[in-house]
Design a protein around this motif. Structure first.
Motif, mmCIF file in Angstrom:
data_model
loop_
_atom_site.group_PDB
_atom_site.id
_atom_site.type_symbol
_atom_site.label_atom_id
_atom_site.label_comp_id
_atom_site.label_asym_id
_atom_site.label_seq_id
_atom_site.Cartn_x
_atom_site.Cartn_y
_atom_site.Cartn_z
ATOM 1 N N ASP A 25 0.816 -1.225 0.000
ATOM 2 C CA ASP A 25 0.000 0.000 0.000
ATOM 3 C C ASP A 25 0.850 1.275 0.000
ATOM 4 O O ASP A 25 0.320 2.378 0.127
ATOM 5 C CB ASP A 25 -0.964 0.004 1.188
ATOM 6 C CG ASP A 25 -0.245 -0.070 2.530
ATOM 7 O OD1 ASP A 25 1.007 0.033 2.576
ATOM 8 O OD2 ASP A 25 -0.937 -0.244 3.541
ATOM 9 N N ASP A 26 2.171 1.144 -0.115
ATOM 10 C CA ASP A 26 3.121 2.270 -0.148
ATOM 11 C C ASP A 26 3.166 3.089 1.143
ATOM 12 O O ASP A 26 3.757 4.165 1.170
ATOM 13 C CB ASP A 26 2.833 3.226 -1.317
ATOM 14 C CG ASP A 26 3.139 2.610 -2.668
ATOM 15 O OD1 ASP A 26 3.923 1.646 -2.712
ATOM 16 O OD2 ASP A 26 2.596 3.098 -3.666
ATOM 17 N N ARG A 27 2.576 2.583 2.231
ATOM 18 C CA ARG A 27 2.598 3.339 3.491
ATOM 19 C C ARG A 27 3.888 3.147 4.264
ATOM 20 O O ARG A 27 4.247 3.978 5.090
ATOM 21 C CB ARG A 27 1.408 2.954 4.375
ATOM 22 C CG ARG A 27 0.072 3.375 3.825
ATOM 23 C CD ARG A 27 -1.085 3.112 4.772
ATOM 24 N NE ARG A 27 -0.950 1.833 5.467
ATOM 25 C CZ ARG A 27 -1.340 1.620 6.717
ATOM 26 N NH1 ARG A 27 -1.890 2.579 7.425
ATOM 27 N NH2 ARG A 27 -1.200 0.446 7.275
ATOM 28 N N PHE A 28 4.575 2.036 4.011
ATOM 29 C CA PHE A 28 5.779 1.718 4.776
ATOM 30 C C PHE A 28 6.916 1.288 3.855
ATOM 31 O O PHE A 28 6.683 0.789 2.751
ATOM 32 C CB PHE A 28 5.515 0.575 5.763
ATOM 33 C CG PHE A 28 4.439 0.866 6.754
ATOM 34 C CD1 PHE A 28 4.691 1.642 7.876
ATOM 35 C CD2 PHE A 28 3.154 0.382 6.563
ATOM 36 C CE1 PHE A 28 3.695 1.920 8.794
ATOM 37 C CE2 PHE A 28 2.147 0.655 7.476
ATOM 38 C CZ PHE A 28 2.416 1.424 8.592
ATOM 39 N N VAL A 29 8.134 1.471 4.352
ATOM 40 C CA VAL A 29 9.337 0.906 3.747
ATOM 41 C C VAL A 29 10.034 0.125 4.851
ATOM 42 O O VAL A 29 10.100 0.586 5.993
ATOM 43 C CB VAL A 29 10.265 2.018 3.200
ATOM 44 C CG1 VAL A 29 11.651 1.477 2.889
ATOM 45 C CG2 VAL A 29 9.668 2.664 1.969
ATOM 46 N N VAL A 30 10.536 -1.052 4.501
ATOM 47 C CA VAL A 30 11.347 -1.835 5.429
ATOM 48 C C VAL A 30 12.757 -1.874 4.862
ATOM 49 O O VAL A 30 12.946 -2.137 3.679
ATOM 50 C CB VAL A 30 10.807 -3.265 5.602
ATOM 51 C CG1 VAL A 30 11.664 -4.045 6.590
ATOM 52 C CG2 VAL A 30 9.355 -3.257 6.058
ATOM 53 N N PRO A 66 1.812 -11.435 2.332
ATOM 54 C CA PRO A 66 0.807 -11.097 1.321
ATOM 55 C C PRO A 66 -0.286 -10.154 1.828
ATOM 56 O O PRO A 66 -0.819 -9.360 1.060
ATOM 57 C CB PRO A 66 0.212 -12.454 0.941
ATOM 58 C CG PRO A 66 1.280 -13.434 1.268
ATOM 59 C CD PRO A 66 1.982 -12.873 2.476
ATOM 60 N N ASN A 67 -0.605 -10.203 3.123
ATOM 61 C CA ASN A 67 -1.639 -9.313 3.672
ATOM 62 C C ASN A 67 -1.082 -7.959 4.100
ATOM 63 O O ASN A 67 -1.815 -7.117 4.614
ATOM 64 C CB ASN A 67 -2.370 -9.978 4.841
ATOM 65 C CG ASN A 67 -1.485 -10.209 6.044
ATOM 66 O OD1 ASN A 67 -0.329 -9.771 6.103
ATOM 67 N ND2 ASN A 67 -2.018 -10.906 7.029
ATOM 68 N N ALA A 68 0.213 -7.741 3.907
ATOM 69 C CA ALA A 68 0.895 -6.476 4.209
ATOM 70 C C ALA A 68 0.813 -6.084 5.682
ATOM 71 O O ALA A 68 0.912 -4.915 6.016
ATOM 72 C CB ALA A 68 0.365 -5.352 3.325
ATOM 73 N N LEU A 85 4.377 -5.214 10.869
ATOM 74 C CA LEU A 85 4.726 -4.020 10.106
ATOM 75 C C LEU A 85 4.256 -2.755 10.828
ATOM 76 O O LEU A 85 4.857 -1.701 10.698
ATOM 77 C CB LEU A 85 4.080 -4.109 8.718
ATOM 78 C CG LEU A 85 4.613 -3.220 7.621
ATOM 79 C CD1 LEU A 85 6.101 -3.407 7.406
ATOM 80 C CD2 LEU A 85 3.864 -3.492 6.331
ATOM 81 N N LEU A 86 3.190 -2.867 11.629
ATOM 82 C CA LEU A 86 2.629 -1.698 12.307
ATOM 83 C C LEU A 86 3.349 -1.337 13.604
ATOM 84 O O LEU A 86 3.344 -0.187 14.020
ATOM 85 C CB LEU A 86 1.145 -1.914 12.594
ATOM 86 C CG LEU A 86 0.262 -2.118 11.363
ATOM 87 C CD1 LEU A 86 -1.166 -2.425 11.783
ATOM 88 C CD2 LEU A 86 0.314 -0.897 10.466
ATOM 89 N N TYR A 106 7.739 -15.542 2.319
ATOM 90 C CA TYR A 106 6.418 -16.019 2.702
ATOM 91 C C TYR A 106 5.819 -16.861 1.583
ATOM 92 O O TYR A 106 6.101 -16.628 0.394
ATOM 93 C CB TYR A 106 5.466 -14.837 2.930
ATOM 94 C CG TYR A 106 5.608 -14.157 4.260
ATOM 95 C CD1 TYR A 106 5.002 -14.671 5.403
ATOM 96 C CD2 TYR A 106 6.322 -12.972 4.375
ATOM 97 C CE1 TYR A 106 5.121 -14.021 6.619
ATOM 98 C CE2 TYR A 106 6.438 -12.319 5.586
ATOM 99 C CZ TYR A 106 5.827 -12.849 6.709
ATOM 100 O OH TYR A 106 5.935 -12.213 7.909
ATOM 101 N N SER A 107 4.949 -17.789 1.950
ATOM 102 C CA SER A 107 4.127 -18.500 0.967
ATOM 103 C C SER A 107 3.072 -17.534 0.443
ATOM 104 O O SER A 107 2.787 -16.505 1.078
ATOM 105 C CB SER A 107 3.458 -19.713 1.615
ATOM 106 O OG SER A 107 2.596 -19.320 2.668
#
Length: 170
Positions: A25-30, A66-68, A85-86, A106-107
Motif C-alpha cells: 500500500d506504499d505506506r511503509f518501507v522496510v 501477502p496481507n501487508a 509491520l505496524l 512467505y508462501s
C-alpha cells in the motif's frame, strides 16, 4: 516528484543499506542493513515505526507478507523471524538454521515461511508457531535461493552445487 527529482523522504540507516522494500500500500518501507537492523519506516511521516529489530549479524533477506501486515527478515547469524509491520514487534519465534540464511520468503497465503541456508538446506516453517512443516530439503552445497510457486504447492531452490530443483511443498 519525478520531474524535479525531489526526495520525498530520506531514511538514515545505522549502517550500509542492503535491502529495502515498499509495503503493497506504499505506506511503509522496510530496510535491512549490515549492522543487523531491520527497520520499518512510515512513508507519510518519514519516522521509524517502533524500535528496529536487530540481529547479531547483517540482514540477508527481507519479504513482506501477502496481507501487508508483517515482514520477514533473515540474517547471516542463521536466524529469521516475522515481525509486525505496524509495531515492529515479533509475531513468531526465530526460525533457526546452522548456517547463514541467504533468503527467506512467505508462501502466497502467508501461512508458511521458506528459508534457504548455507547449512545446505531449505526449510518450510509455520509462519506463526515457528515449527518446521517438513524434513529439510537437502542440497550438496549452500542453498542460495528458495521460493514458493505462485500457487504455493511447489518450491524452487538453487544451490552452489550448480542445481536448481523443484520440490513438492504439499
Amino acid at each position: 516528484n519525478a520531474r524535479s527529482y525531489q526526495v520525498e523522504h530520506e531514511f538514515n540507516l545505522r549502517q550500509n543499506g542492503l535491502f529495502a522494500q515498499f509495503s503493497p500500500d506504499d505506506r511503509f518501507v522496510v530496510t535491512g542493513d549490515s549492522g543487523g537492523y531491520a527497520t520499518v519506516w512510515n512513508c507519510v511521516t518519514g519516522l521509524k515505526v517502533g524500535a528496529p529489530p536487530r540481529f547479531t549479524q547483517e540482514v540477508t533477506s527481507l519479504d513482506l507478507s501477502p496481507n501487508a501486515e508483517e515482514f520477514l527478515a533473515a540474517s547471516a547469524d542463521g536466524t529469521a523471524r516475522c515481525w509486525s509491520l505496524l509495531t515492529a514487534q515479533p509475531v513468531s519465534p526465530f526460525f533457526r538454521h546452522r548456517g547463514i540464511i541467504w533468503t527467506a520468503a512467505y508462501s502466497p497465503d502467508g501461512t508458511r515461511v521458506l528459508t534457504a541456508s548455507a547449512d545446505r538446506t531449505a526449510q518450510i516453517w509455520n509462519a506463526h508457531t515457528g515449527q518446521p512443516l517438513f524434513k529439510p530439503f537437502q542440497h550438496a552445497q549452500d542453498v542460495l535461493l528458495a521460493r514458493f510457486s505462485p500457487n504455493g504447492r511447489s518450491l524452487l531452490t538453487t544451490s552452489e552445487d550448480a542445481t536448481a530443483r523443484v520440490w513438492d511443498a504439499t
